[in-house]
Design a protein around this motif. Structure first.
Motif, PDB file in Angstrom:
ATOM      1  N   SER A  81    -128.295  -6.767  73.645  1.00 43.04           N
ATOM      2  CA  SER A  81    -127.116  -6.567  74.505  1.00 43.04           C
ATOM      3  C   SER A  81    -126.855  -5.080  74.616  1.00 43.04           C
ATOM      4  O   SER A  81    -127.486  -4.275  73.922  1.00 43.04           O
ATOM      5  CB  SER A  81    -125.902  -7.275  73.900  1.00 43.04           C
ATOM      6  OG  SER A  81    -125.577  -6.717  72.645  1.00 43.04           O
ATOM      7  N   VAL A  82    -125.876  -4.701  75.466  1.00 44.04           N
ATOM      8  CA  VAL A  82    -125.639  -3.277  75.690  1.00 44.04           C
ATOM      9  C   VAL A  82    -124.163  -3.023  75.979  1.00 44.04           C
ATOM     10  O   VAL A  82    -123.456  -3.915  76.466  1.00 44.04           O
ATOM     11  CB  VAL A  82    -126.527  -2.764  76.864  1.00 44.04           C
ATOM     12  CG1 VAL A  82    -126.040  -3.327  78.199  1.00 44.04           C
ATOM     13  CG2 VAL A  82    -126.564  -1.238  76.911  1.00 44.04           C
ATOM     14  N   GLY A  83    -123.699  -1.820  75.701  1.00 41.82           N
ATOM     15  CA  GLY A  83    -122.316  -1.428  75.963  1.00 41.82           C
ATOM     16  C   GLY A  83    -122.103  -0.984  77.398  1.00 41.82           C
ATOM     17  O   GLY A  83    -123.046  -0.947  78.199  1.00 41.82           O
ATOM     18  N   ALA A  84    -120.859  -0.652  77.718  1.00 41.79           N
ATOM     19  CA  ALA A  84    -120.555  -0.216  79.085  1.00 41.79           C
ATOM     20  C   ALA A  84    -119.282   0.614  79.088  1.00 41.79           C
ATOM     21  O   ALA A  84    -118.465   0.546  78.167  1.00 41.79           O
ATOM     22  CB  ALA A  84    -120.380  -1.419  79.999  1.00 41.79           C
ATOM     23  N   ARG A  85    -119.162   1.413  80.151  1.00 45.47           N
ATOM     24  CA  ARG A  85    -117.948   2.197  80.348  1.00 45.47           C
ATOM     25  C   ARG A  85    -117.369   1.836  81.700  1.00 45.47           C
ATOM     26  O   ARG A  85    -118.093   1.718  82.690  1.00 45.47           O
ATOM     27  CB  ARG A  85    -118.276   3.697  80.268  1.00 45.47           C
ATOM     28  CG  ARG A  85    -117.080   4.618  80.321  1.00 45.47           C
ATOM     29  CD  ARG A  85    -117.402   6.018  79.758  1.00 45.47           C
ATOM     30  NE  ARG A  85    -118.642   6.538  80.295  1.00 45.47           N
ATOM     31  CZ  ARG A  85    -118.737   7.286  81.408  1.00 45.47           C
ATOM     32  NH1 ARG A  85    -117.662   7.636  82.081  1.00 45.47           N
ATOM     33  NH2 ARG A  85    -119.913   7.695  81.839  1.00 45.47           N
ATOM     34  N   VAL A  86    -116.054   1.640  81.738  1.00 40.61           N
ATOM     35  CA  VAL A  86    -115.379   1.183  82.950  1.00 40.61           C
ATOM     36  C   VAL A  86    -114.306   2.196  83.336  1.00 40.61           C
ATOM     37  O   VAL A  86    -113.614   2.733  82.460  1.00 40.61           O
ATOM     38  CB  VAL A  86    -114.750  -0.212  82.720  1.00 40.61           C
ATOM     39  CG1 VAL A  86    -113.774  -0.586  83.816  1.00 40.61           C
ATOM     40  CG2 VAL A  86    -115.838  -1.265  82.574  1.00 40.61           C
ATOM     41  N   LEU A  87    -114.198   2.466  84.610  1.00 35.77           N
ATOM     42  CA  LEU A  87    -113.144   3.350  85.119  1.00 35.77           C
ATOM     43  C   LEU A  87    -112.122   2.508  85.887  1.00 35.77           C
ATOM     44  O   LEU A  87    -112.499   1.622  86.658  1.00 35.77           O
ATOM     45  CB  LEU A  87    -113.757   4.410  86.029  1.00 35.77           C
ATOM     46  CG  LEU A  87    -112.819   5.454  86.632  1.00 35.77           C
ATOM     47  CD1 LEU A  87    -113.540   6.807  86.757  1.00 35.77           C
ATOM     48  CD2 LEU A  87    -112.300   5.021  88.003  1.00 35.77           C
ATOM     49  N   VAL A  88    -110.842   2.767  85.651  1.00 34.39           N
ATOM     50  CA  VAL A  88    -109.785   2.054  86.383  1.00 34.39           C
ATOM     51  C   VAL A  88    -108.913   3.077  87.099  1.00 34.39           C
ATOM     52  O   VAL A  88    -108.565   4.115  86.527  1.00 34.39           O
ATOM     53  CB  VAL A  88    -108.870   1.234  85.447  1.00 34.39           C
ATOM     54  CG1 VAL A  88    -108.034   0.240  86.243  1.00 34.39           C
ATOM     55  CG2 VAL A  88    -109.661   0.523  84.375  1.00 34.39           C
ATOM     56  N   GLU A  89    -108.563   2.752  88.327  1.00 39.00           N
ATOM     57  CA  GLU A  89    -107.694   3.634  89.110  1.00 39.00           C
ATOM     58  C   GLU A  89    -106.566   2.802  89.715  1.00 39.00           C
ATOM     59  O   GLU A  89    -106.797   1.719  90.231  1.00 39.00           O
ATOM     60  CB  GLU A  89    -108.509   4.285  90.229  1.00 39.00           C
ATOM     61  CG  GLU A  89    -107.738   5.308  91.028  1.00 39.00           C
ATOM     62  CD  GLU A  89    -108.537   5.827  92.207  1.00 39.00           C
ATOM     63  OE1 GLU A  89    -109.130   6.908  92.093  1.00 39.00           O
ATOM     64  OE2 GLU A  89    -108.567   5.128  93.259  1.00 39.00           O
ATOM     65  N   ALA A  90    -105.352   3.313  89.610  1.00 35.01           N
ATOM     66  CA  ALA A  90    -104.210   2.634  90.237  1.00 35.01           C
ATOM     67  C   ALA A  90    -103.561   3.615  91.195  1.00 35.01           C
ATOM     68  O   ALA A  90    -103.147   4.701  90.780  1.00 35.01           O
ATOM     69  CB  ALA A  90    -103.220   2.174  89.182  1.00 35.01           C
ATOM     70  N   THR A  91    -103.485   3.244  92.450  1.00 35.06           N
ATOM     71  CA  THR A  91    -102.876   4.117  93.459  1.00 35.06           C
ATOM     72  C   THR A  91    -101.531   3.561  93.913  1.00 35.06           C
ATOM     73  O   THR A  91    -101.254   2.368  93.761  1.00 35.06           O
ATOM     74  CB  THR A  91    -103.788   4.261  94.694  1.00 35.06           C
ATOM     75  OG1 THR A  91    -103.960   2.961  95.263  1.00 35.06           O
ATOM     76  CG2 THR A  91    -105.142   4.834  94.311  1.00 35.06           C
ATOM     77  N   GLY A  92    -100.704   4.440  94.477  1.00 33.58           N
ATOM     78  CA  GLY A  92     -99.407   4.000  94.992  1.00 33.58           C
ATOM     79  C   GLY A  92     -98.344   3.872  93.924  1.00 33.58           C
ATOM     80  O   GLY A  92     -97.282   3.284  94.163  1.00 33.58           O
ATOM     81  N   ILE A  93     -98.595   4.433  92.745  1.00 37.46           N
ATOM     82  CA  ILE A  93     -97.635   4.372  91.636  1.00 37.46           C
ATOM     83  C   ILE A  93     -96.471   5.322  91.931  1.00 37.46           C
ATOM     84  O   ILE A  93     -96.693   6.498  92.223  1.00 37.46           O
ATOM     85  CB  ILE A  93     -98.327   4.831  90.331  1.00 37.46           C
ATOM     86  CG1 ILE A  93     -99.564   3.996  90.039  1.00 37.46           C
ATOM     87  CG2 ILE A  93     -97.349   4.816  89.157  1.00 37.46           C
ATOM     88  CD1 ILE A  93     -99.308   2.588  89.642  1.00 37.46           C
ATOM     89  N   PRO A  94     -95.251   4.865  91.824  1.00 39.01           N
ATOM     90  CA  PRO A  94     -94.122   5.775  92.041  1.00 39.01           C
ATOM     91  C   PRO A  94     -93.939   6.719  90.852  1.00 39.01           C
ATOM     92  O   PRO A  94     -94.406   6.419  89.755  1.00 39.01           O
ATOM     93  CB  PRO A  94     -92.923   4.828  92.151  1.00 39.01           C
ATOM     94  CG  PRO A  94     -93.308   3.629  91.370  1.00 39.01           C
ATOM     95  CD  PRO A  94     -94.806   3.494  91.521  1.00 39.01           C
ATOM     96  N   VAL A  95     -93.286   7.842  91.058  1.00 39.96           N
ATOM     97  CA  VAL A  95     -92.953   8.712  89.945  1.00 39.96           C
ATOM     98  C   VAL A  95     -91.850   8.049  89.104  1.00 39.96           C
ATOM     99  O   VAL A  95     -90.972   7.375  89.638  1.00 39.96           O
ATOM    100  CB  VAL A  95     -92.499  10.107  90.459  1.00 39.96           C
ATOM    101  CG1 VAL A  95     -91.266  10.012  91.323  1.00 39.96           C
ATOM    102  CG2 VAL A  95     -92.275  11.080  89.298  1.00 39.96           C
ATOM    103  N   GLY A  96     -91.955   8.149  87.787  1.00 37.29           N
ATOM    104  CA  GLY A  96     -90.859   7.705  86.928  1.00 37.29           C
ATOM    105  C   GLY A  96     -91.131   6.534  86.017  1.00 37.29           C
ATOM    106  O   GLY A  96     -90.281   6.200  85.193  1.00 37.29           O
ATOM    107  N   LEU A  97     -92.305   5.904  86.089  1.00 33.13           N
ATOM    108  CA  LEU A  97     -92.547   4.751  85.212  1.00 33.13           C
ATOM    109  C   LEU A  97     -92.983   5.216  83.818  1.00 33.13           C
ATOM    110  O   LEU A  97     -93.795   6.119  83.678  1.00 33.13           O
ATOM    111  CB  LEU A  97     -93.626   3.837  85.806  1.00 33.13           C
ATOM    112  CG  LEU A  97     -93.383   3.327  87.227  1.00 33.13           C
ATOM    113  CD1 LEU A  97     -94.429   2.269  87.583  1.00 33.13           C
ATOM    114  CD2 LEU A  97     -91.986   2.777  87.409  1.00 33.13           C
TER     115      LEU A  97
END
Lengths: 366, 366, 366, 366
Positions: free
Chosen positions: D205-221
């Motif tokens: 088996s083998v490992g992996a790297r994942v990238l996540v992006e979230a757009t449209g996030i308001p300022v302040g959370l």
């Protein structure tokens, strides 16, 4: 959690023992931008503080509160608010005589078994002195609520054999600041004065019943099914030292009522009665919240009683120290504070989930 | 949180509406290794289930529970326990006539305003049908508690004008399974039978008072200052549909008592009375817990009443459907379940902080 | 909750701003009976405190901690522990020049938008000064954990271009108290000394990487599926100011590994490697916990940068004040403290649910 | 709590084992009035479900979800949402051969010691099968977030030796649905195809790297100081099975950076870079959130390894069953779901405290 926090979103955490160095609290979740009056917090503390008249403990505490954080240029910032009151009049030596005795009716026995040691100095954490911090935190909630139209008031409606005859709907609330009993009925207050003098001479104590009313509550507060508004009010009030019963609206009287009698009719100009006490299905109706709670008589009295010592031997006990003959009296501002904490917390919880809700249902006049 | 979870360490979360597809719950935090009897869970559900006699709703539900996870080879694993009950007898058409009316004394009005819509089908989430899941979850707690010596029992002690004369200390608890009212007093049960027949003919409903007793409780449960055992019991019981008042020990009667009368003396062989109801300082004493709660009369009756519709116009309302004339009766197993959930949760909380405590204080006989 | 509490059963709540009157914390849930050394809490605070050498901020704070409650005759009582540190060296005037500017890389912009106002005095609540209270609370957890065989240590393993060549397994941990960088490698420390002097002259700052190791951890800590031990460690470490990445065991290197290479073989005398870093399935294995975290370079530097002011106009900014050129250095005791809080909390959570568990599985040597 | 709930105000609680009868979840706190598409929930589940191509486990599960409550006439009601998926293809017999062996790199050993028993059937609660419910719950959050302008996407950017050369800012996200690896880079996907075929033949088996992006996030959370947005994201992602590292923005690379290089300049038209990854001081900046996480290679491989049995004796182990050779691939929709749960929860928390905030600070273009 170990039990010293209250509320989910407007969250109060307290520390401090009766005879320790200080009492403190952290209020987390207060909305930013509230103009916070420290004088008003102090005014509420002064209503609760000991040593004010012959009917409360002789212990002298300034109960002077410091606000250590969370406020900048007179307004809350949204950061946690740190509160501190230094203790000054700890006379632990009063307790030497009962160092090894479990006071009947007192938390001595249960604390010793739960935690494995005894802090005999005035009850330690179990002392009602802890409630000062509830009043301070509640006074912050009250200031925010006042800006949103909510007012919370309480009064003593029974002390031992003396109850008010006045109907809650026609109370003269201003009376509560005119007598040492927070009693909304001057006639009852006069009767209590005499009763309490005699009681004190006997070295006994007495129970009390307190009524709390909150007006200006919007419809919609409360989170079914477990965190109903009335359920959280019940917990809040029952968590006050010495409280043994809590009722909403008609309370225990509902067991004898019929449905045709209990239900509050709705009309275009409002509910035409308030047997419910301001909640239906655990959610506020927009009517006034109406609650009652009962305080037991304090166990610290000079009439001798039977108990055991820490070795398990039978002993006679007399508790001298400085104690309130009727803890229900000073429970009045505490009860108000706890109701304020619950209403404030539910207000924030309600808007978290339901801030977007739009509807065209009729808002009947309360 | 949005209110559908109860407990900190033994945590129950429920879902489901009166007329939806199913009811369900997740019980998280059950210790592993418990031999779990699904039959016993079902037996508790059967005590609560509708349609069992003339004094409860005619709705027919098998209330047959499935355990979907958390159990392997008959024992709990420590993983969350999933519970499911499918609804079968939803007659939503019964509710067509009141689709646009707010039933007085009912959660219609408050739910509509809080959530912005109406689920008119039998009350949706506000229906007491939700309490089936409390009973199922409570039945898991009860099995663990039974292995640790705890027994929880409740009975109806008042229906309208009829109350038991029997002293709680001398109840014949076996009576509660001999009559349709869970009444521990055969004489009162007979009186209620006649009373309820007449009431049903009139189309009215009636309130009730229930007593709960828990025996075998160890000393030390409860987390001061806010999460006192009595405070959490008060919340648990007040969160049950239709409950309006909760008392521990002597309850409201303490307002009239003196300290010399209320305090329970300690002796080497136990407390010599139990005015406190089993808690001091919010911590269990080792005595039996003794509580009372009052159920209001259900609002769904056929006697016409006054209300408004969703347009705000005055209307007359008659609620037909299938309803309990006295919701307090089926509230008995629900009250037992809620007490079980509180005791179980506090047991785990107590040992989290205090598992190491060793002391030599006397454990007096209860 | 508004974010100022950490932990479920060993719960820390903090307050205080960089330039306010005081910092404080309440530690709730500490088991009773712990002999608590206030000197040891102070010793940990002294490791973190500012102004100790040329490589940390010049601000002078005694960081002298007071324990206000929860301790009686040298032992914890089970009541909440109140902690207080007064601020003394607040030079708010330093911040006048940037009163209306949003510092790039700083929380100025986000706090202003979230809370609707600016507390320009040194970052207010967003300042790393807040972490003093984490260290104080962590020092309490460490004392309890030490009695149960757990030791937690951290060190700086990279500053800018300089990393240690020494393998973590062969660190000389005593080195960390021999140089101002908490570096377990004397050679790297020497290189950093020169590098940091040059950096300071330039008015720039630099990032760092810290390694944390916890030994003596029992098998079984961690609550799947969400509150895994590694998940809570990740949250704890990422919640420290300026931290941008967290790794357990081999961390990001696992993406390049094969299963046959990554898995740690079990033998009767222990695991023969520790790629996992001490957790499997989110539960501790009994091996040492091994974590790394990365601190970004502080944004408060004297090299001019581009920003906007509160009117939205472009401005050049130079931040003078008194700042750490490498915040990762003083992050070392903070990281240790956060790991202590997580391990302590999970220890209590584990025994709450699993105190009864008995099994005969082999406990392999770690 | 025992760890099976996630979130404070948008709260998900799950149950179910790999080889039990069903998986389920309760989503509590969803705002009422959301048009909820069950098809869209199913679509997300289908992205994660097993047996879709040669590179995932051969287990066949329809993963067909039922929504049992909380939705009426196509819209959420504000009541808790019950979700259920029945298991169908449990082949527990596959596990007979390893019944008494602790798989190296697997949760077998830790679960056995924590809970005192073994559920050898495919990992029981520790199986990644549990993540189906995270995807279902996340799909509800995503629908609400989409209406508020938020989009969350993830992709595999590394598998073993193969990484994408493409810059995240210029990803062609549509690529992720064009190859079996959720890879946003067609060239890398082709390389992986060949690599994975060879790997499978070897039984590794083998490992992996994942990238996540979230757009449209308001300022302040984000709720400082502990419940920072990045801290809760770190916990959420680290709680996914097999994840060993989490980074925000530049991640571990910040250790080598200087302040003058790392800080993101503010201009009237937006930040001119995003080294921070979308948070400052733990609060969202309004820029895209950018995270990376690393999955270890699964431990269930057919290459023989060394382990011990439940008696503590050394054994050789070969795990057959049906397993993913690279668990990181199916981790993509899980990572997206966890980010959705965090953002949704913090959105509600933010408005609870700050719904009233009004200010005139500039909202720079993102």
């Amino acid at each position: 959690m170990a039990g010293n926090s209250f509320g989910e979103l407007f969250r109060v955490t307290t520390f401090g023992e009766s005879h320790g160095a200080a009492l403190g609290a952290i209020v987390d979740g207060c909305p930013p931008g509230l103009e916070l009056s420290v004088e008003e917090i102090q005014r509420q503390l002064d209503r609760r503080k000991p040593g004010q008249n012959r009917f409360t403990t002789a212990r002298r505490e300034a109960d002077s509160v410091q606000v250590l954080s969370g406020v900048f240029e007179g307004k809350t910032t949204g950061a946690p608010i740190g509160l501190l009151i230094h203790n000054s009049d700890q006379r632990s030596q009063d307790y030497g005589a009962i160092k090894d005795l479990f006071r009947p009716g007192h938390a001595d026995y249960t604390y010793a078994h739960k935690y494995g040691h005894r802090d005999y100095r005035g009850g330690g954490r179990s002392s009602a002195r802890e409630t000062a911090m509830r009043v301070a935190a509640g006074a912050i909630a009250m200031q925010w609520l006042a800006q949103h139209g909510v007012m919370i008031r309480a009064g003593v409606v029974q002390i031992g054999p003396h109850q008010t005859d006045v109907d809650a709907a026609t109370f003269d609330w201003s009376q509560t600041s005119q007598n040492p009993f927070f009693c909304p009925d001057a006639t009852m207050a006069t009767a209590c004065d005499e009763f309490m003098r005699a009681l004190k001479k006997e070295g006994d104590s007495v129970g009390a019943r307190v009524l709390v009313e909150a007006t200006g509550i919007p419809v919609g507060l409360g989170e079914p099914v477990f965190d109903r508004l009335d359920a959280d009010l019940a917990k809040a009030l029952m968590s006050i030292n010495a409280v043994k019963a809590v009722a909403i609206g008609d309370g225990f009287a509902v067991a004898a009522q019929r449905g045709s009698e209990h239900r509050d009719p709705l009309t275009p100009t409002g509910f035409s009665s308030n047997h419910a006490g301001g909640t239906l299905g655990g959610i506020s109706t927009g009517q006034s919240l109406r609650m009652e709670l009962a305080f037991k008589p304090t166990s610290s009295i000079t009439i001798p009683g039977t108990t055991i010592d820490t070795q398990g031997e039978t002993q006679e006990i007399v508790t001298r120290g400085r104690h309130d003959p009727c803890v229900g009296i000073r429970g009045v501002p505490v009860a108000e504070a706890m109701v304020a904490l619950v209403v404030m917390d539910h207000w924030l919880r309600h808007r978290a989930q339901n801030a977007d809700v739009a509807h065209s249902f009729p808002d009947i006049e309360r």
